[in-house]
Design an enzyme around this catalytic site. Sequence first.
Site, mmCIF file in Angstrom:
data_model
loop_
_atom_site.group_PDB
_atom_site.id
_atom_site.type_symbol
_atom_site.label_atom_id
_atom_site.label_comp_id
_atom_site.label_asym_id
_atom_site.label_seq_id
_atom_site.Cartn_x
_atom_site.Cartn_y
_atom_site.Cartn_z
ATOM 1 N N ILE A 36 -66.472 15.613 29.571
ATOM 2 C CA ILE A 36 -67.597 16.305 28.934
ATOM 3 C C ILE A 36 -67.852 15.747 27.534
ATOM 4 C CG2 ILE A 36 -68.424 18.555 28.122
ATOM 5 C CD1 ILE A 36 -66.736 19.797 30.445
ATOM 6 N N SER A 148 -65.000 28.694 28.735
ATOM 7 C CA SER A 148 -65.154 28.543 30.187
ATOM 8 C C SER A 148 -65.501 29.884 30.813
ATOM 9 C CB SER A 148 -63.834 28.039 30.774
ATOM 10 O OG SER A 148 -63.823 28.162 32.169
ATOM 11 N N THR A 150 -64.070 30.934 33.135
ATOM 12 C CA THR A 150 -62.793 31.512 33.573
ATOM 13 C C THR A 150 -62.453 32.770 32.768
ATOM 14 O OG1 THR A 150 -60.526 30.959 34.166
ATOM 15 C CG2 THR A 150 -61.280 30.139 32.051
ATOM 16 N N TYR A 172 -54.209 29.071 31.954
ATOM 17 C CA TYR A 172 -55.324 28.300 31.381
ATOM 18 C C TYR A 172 -56.389 29.252 30.846
ATOM 19 C CZ TYR A 172 -59.775 25.766 31.401
ATOM 20 O OH TYR A 172 -61.011 25.266 31.054
ATOM 21 N N LYS A 176 -58.115 30.150 26.838
ATOM 22 C CA LYS A 176 -59.521 30.218 26.398
ATOM 23 C C LYS A 176 -59.798 31.559 25.724
ATOM 24 C CE LYS A 176 -60.819 26.116 27.742
ATOM 25 N NZ LYS A 176 -60.969 25.064 26.737
ATOM 26 N N ARG A 314 -58.272 29.606 49.121
ATOM 27 C CA ARG A 314 -57.351 29.248 48.036
ATOM 28 C C ARG A 314 -57.020 30.512 47.238
ATOM 29 N NH1 ARG A 314 -59.469 24.859 43.660
ATOM 30 N NH2 ARG A 314 -60.977 26.520 43.257
HETATM 31 P P1 NAD Z 1 -61.015 16.124 30.137
HETATM 32 O O1 NAD Z 1 -59.583 16.278 30.537
HETATM 33 O O2 NAD Z 1 -61.811 15.034 30.751
HETATM 34 O O3 NAD Z 1 -61.147 16.012 28.559
HETATM 35 C C1 NAD Z 1 -60.260 16.640 27.655
HETATM 36 C C2 NAD Z 1 -59.937 15.623 26.574
HETATM 37 O O4 NAD Z 1 -59.087 16.248 25.607
HETATM 38 C C3 NAD Z 1 -59.196 14.413 27.115
HETATM 39 O O5 NAD Z 1 -59.796 13.234 26.651
HETATM 40 C C4 NAD Z 1 -57.788 14.580 26.566
HETATM 41 O O6 NAD Z 1 -57.143 13.336 26.387
HETATM 42 C C5 NAD Z 1 -58.050 15.334 25.285
HETATM 43 N N1 NAD Z 1 -56.914 16.121 24.797
HETATM 44 C C6 NAD Z 1 -56.210 17.061 25.463
HETATM 45 N N2 NAD Z 1 -55.253 17.567 24.679
HETATM 46 C C7 NAD Z 1 -55.370 16.951 23.484
HETATM 47 C C8 NAD Z 1 -54.656 17.037 22.270
HETATM 48 N N3 NAD Z 1 -53.603 17.848 22.112
HETATM 49 N N4 NAD Z 1 -55.049 16.275 21.231
HETATM 50 C C9 NAD Z 1 -56.102 15.424 21.363
HETATM 51 N N5 NAD Z 1 -56.795 15.279 22.491
HETATM 52 C C10 NAD Z 1 -56.420 16.036 23.542
HETATM 53 O O7 NAD Z 1 -61.696 17.541 30.423
HETATM 54 P P2 NAD Z 1 -63.223 17.974 30.319
HETATM 55 O O8 NAD Z 1 -63.652 18.357 31.682
HETATM 56 O O9 NAD Z 1 -63.996 16.989 29.555
HETATM 57 O O10 NAD Z 1 -63.052 19.317 29.492
HETATM 58 C C11 NAD Z 1 -63.305 19.385 28.103
HETATM 59 C C12 NAD Z 1 -63.134 20.828 27.639
HETATM 60 O O11 NAD Z 1 -64.033 21.659 28.366
HETATM 61 C C13 NAD Z 1 -61.739 21.390 27.873
HETATM 62 O O12 NAD Z 1 -61.394 22.188 26.757
HETATM 63 C C14 NAD Z 1 -61.904 22.246 29.108
HETATM 64 O O13 NAD Z 1 -60.985 23.315 29.151
HETATM 65 C C15 NAD Z 1 -63.329 22.750 28.929
HETATM 66 N N6 NAD Z 1 -63.945 23.133 30.211
HETATM 67 C C16 NAD Z 1 -64.032 22.218 31.215
HETATM 68 C C17 NAD Z 1 -64.572 22.598 32.432
HETATM 69 C C18 NAD Z 1 -64.658 21.620 33.566
HETATM 70 O O14 NAD Z 1 -64.817 22.055 34.720
HETATM 71 N N7 NAD Z 1 -64.587 20.314 33.368
HETATM 72 C C19 NAD Z 1 -65.054 23.911 32.613
HETATM 73 C C20 NAD Z 1 -64.960 24.811 31.562
HETATM 74 C C21 NAD Z 1 -64.405 24.412 30.341
HETATM 75 C C1 UD1 Z 2 -61.938 26.141 39.010
HETATM 76 C C2 UD1 Z 2 -60.855 26.867 38.243
HETATM 77 C C3 UD1 Z 2 -61.492 27.591 37.067
HETATM 78 C C4 UD1 Z 2 -62.317 26.645 36.204
HETATM 79 C C5 UD1 Z 2 -63.362 25.938 37.079
HETATM 80 C C6 UD1 Z 2 -64.171 24.917 36.319
HETATM 81 C C7 UD1 Z 2 -59.184 27.473 39.973
HETATM 82 C C8 UD1 Z 2 -58.573 28.593 40.743
HETATM 83 N N1 UD1 Z 2 -60.193 27.825 39.130
HETATM 84 O O1 UD1 Z 2 -62.785 27.099 39.517
HETATM 85 O O2 UD1 Z 2 -60.484 28.189 36.272
HETATM 86 O O3 UD1 Z 2 -62.973 27.366 35.177
HETATM 87 O O4 UD1 Z 2 -62.677 25.261 38.157
HETATM 88 O O5 UD1 Z 2 -63.340 23.895 35.883
HETATM 89 O O6 UD1 Z 2 -58.796 26.335 40.067
HETATM 90 N N2 UD1 Z 2 -63.192 23.914 46.957
HETATM 91 C C9 UD1 Z 2 -62.932 23.538 48.243
HETATM 92 N N3 UD1 Z 2 -62.117 22.462 48.445
HETATM 93 C C10 UD1 Z 2 -61.566 21.738 47.418
HETATM 94 C C11 UD1 Z 2 -61.850 22.134 46.090
HETATM 95 C C12 UD1 Z 2 -62.663 23.233 45.893
HETATM 96 O O7 UD1 Z 2 -63.409 24.158 49.192
HETATM 97 O O8 UD1 Z 2 -60.818 20.791 47.684
HETATM 98 C C13 UD1 Z 2 -64.090 25.053 46.725
HETATM 99 C C14 UD1 Z 2 -63.458 26.220 45.979
HETATM 100 O O9 UD1 Z 2 -62.830 27.107 46.869
HETATM 101 C C15 UD1 Z 2 -64.696 26.814 45.302
HETATM 102 C C16 UD1 Z 2 -65.581 25.597 45.017
HETATM 103 O O10 UD1 Z 2 -65.132 24.582 45.910
HETATM 104 O O11 UD1 Z 2 -65.385 27.672 46.175
HETATM 105 C C17 UD1 Z 2 -65.459 25.074 43.593
HETATM 106 O O12 UD1 Z 2 -64.081 24.869 43.298
HETATM 107 P P1 UD1 Z 2 -63.605 24.252 41.898
HETATM 108 O O13 UD1 Z 2 -64.340 22.996 41.636
HETATM 109 O O14 UD1 Z 2 -62.131 24.221 41.916
HETATM 110 O O15 UD1 Z 2 -64.138 25.306 40.798
HETATM 111 P P2 UD1 Z 2 -63.866 26.878 40.641
HETATM 112 O O16 UD1 Z 2 -63.326 27.465 41.877
HETATM 113 O O17 UD1 Z 2 -65.100 27.478 40.098
#
Ligand code: NAD
Ligand code: UD1
Length: 355
Positions: A36, A148, A150, A172, A176, A314
């Site tokens: 992101i 998130s 979450t 996790y 948050k 799951r």
């Molecule tokens: P990502 O793992 O691709 O990116 C996270 C980055 O943070 C990585 O580059 C990692 O190296 C860096 N990092 C982790 N710990 C660190 C530390 N102690 N010091 C310095 N750098 C550190 O994940 P992302 O999907 O890009 O997520 C970014 C943020 O968004 C996270 O905080 C995650 O919890 C939040 N978020 C992600 C999702 C999702 O589904 N991808 C959903 C909701 C919230």
């Molecule tokens: C997951 C995390 C949540 C986080 C969110 C975004 C869990 C329990 N929750 O949720 O904390 O905020 O990602 O990062 O991990 N699915 C399949 N097969 C797969 C993978 C996923 O059927 O192999 C389904 C899941 O059951 C769900 C949907 O796909 O219905 C999305 O799953 P996923 O991408 O893991 O996201 P979240 O469930 O929203």
Amino acid sequence: MEDGAAFNGLSCSWPTTLHTMASRGIILLTGGAGFIGSHIAVEVAAAGWTPVLLDNFCTSERSVVDRLGELMGMPVRCIEADIRHEGAMRAAFGSTAVHAVIHLAGLKAVGESVEKPELYHDNNVRGTEVLLAAMDEVGVRRMVFSSSCTVYGTPQRLPIDESHPLSAINPYGQTKLDIEHMLDRWVDAGPDRHVCSLRYFNPVGAHASALIGESPLGIPNNLMPFVVMVARGELPELGVFGGDWPTHDGTGVRDYIHVVDLARGHVAALDQLDSMHHERINLGTGMGASVLDVVHAFERMNGAKVPYAIRPRRAGDAAAAYADPSLAERRLGWRAQLGLDDMVRDAWSFAQRQG
Ligand code: NAD
Ligand code: UD1
């Protein structure tokens, strides 16, 4: 880690030259090399800010920095540092005027957080404490935080608006919630502090250039990277977690949001930050898509096959979760522009470009 060891060849002295090139100032992106953060860097730069990344590369690749430079047509500065390291953070903030921090650095794998809750607390929560202390020392008072959906726990009503009850259903999610509370205390502890916690729904997709995207390490946890690996033939089939949910086709429904839309939401938040104390805002599309909707869109848009098999549900999953994104529209003037077809097309383009 010793103070000096926090920096490597990627990192330079603070980019004062970039500061003068930028009309609006420096935005420091912790976790900026991640999925992101890298997309936010592009949008922040397009809006006239200078992005500077800070990352320890624990879940991302160093090559992202070069790819971002190629995409933006200019070198991108990256400080290699761990947000938990006080000396490194002090050095990072020491010699410049950062306008705002976008704080993405964190670990995000739910299953791993259940196995290693102390690691998640240390990295995410304590890391944020160290970051805020370093900001305090130099008077940086603005933050956009990656929260998130979450934090809403198991959905009790749909769509999910920001007044939905909060609960942590895994370590996790607890990090948050803890950080959002910490930021409440931080904005109250000094004058003129501004925070926007953006609660992301399910970010997917990639930049249209296919230069940056999602590259999870090992077997992915989330749906879209799994679909991509199956389409590439790296995994034999997608296990669909439950075919008997009370949804339109029996599979789980989520609010997938294109990562470029999500990134633009951060620029909108930066623009409104000075009118906020600490606000929490959903970033989602408001549209639910099922697992099979994603599979079918992926196959149709990309001409690829995604074999799947229905498996047991799951643990911890919900039937459906999608946002009420109306506060983002009212407060930030932002709404998602891209749809599921764009998300699956761009996720596949990025995967193919990786070879
Ligand atoms: P990502 O793992 O691709 O990116 C996270 C980055 O943070 C990585 O580059 C990692 O190296 C860096 N990092 C982790 N710990 C660190 C530390 N102690 N010091 C310095 N750098 C550190 O994940 P992302 O999907 O890009 O997520 C970014 C943020 O968004 C996270 O905080 C995650 O919890 C939040 N978020 C992600 C999702 C999702 O589904 N991808 C959903 C909701 C919230
Ligand atoms: C997951 C995390 C949540 C986080 C969110 C975004 C869990 C329990 N929750 O949720 O904390 O905020 O990602 O990062 O991990 N699915 C399949 N097969 C797969 C993978 C996923 O059927 O192999 C389904 C899941 O059951 C769900 C949907 O796909 O219905 C999305 O799953 P996923 O991408 O893991 O996201 P979240 O469930 O929203």
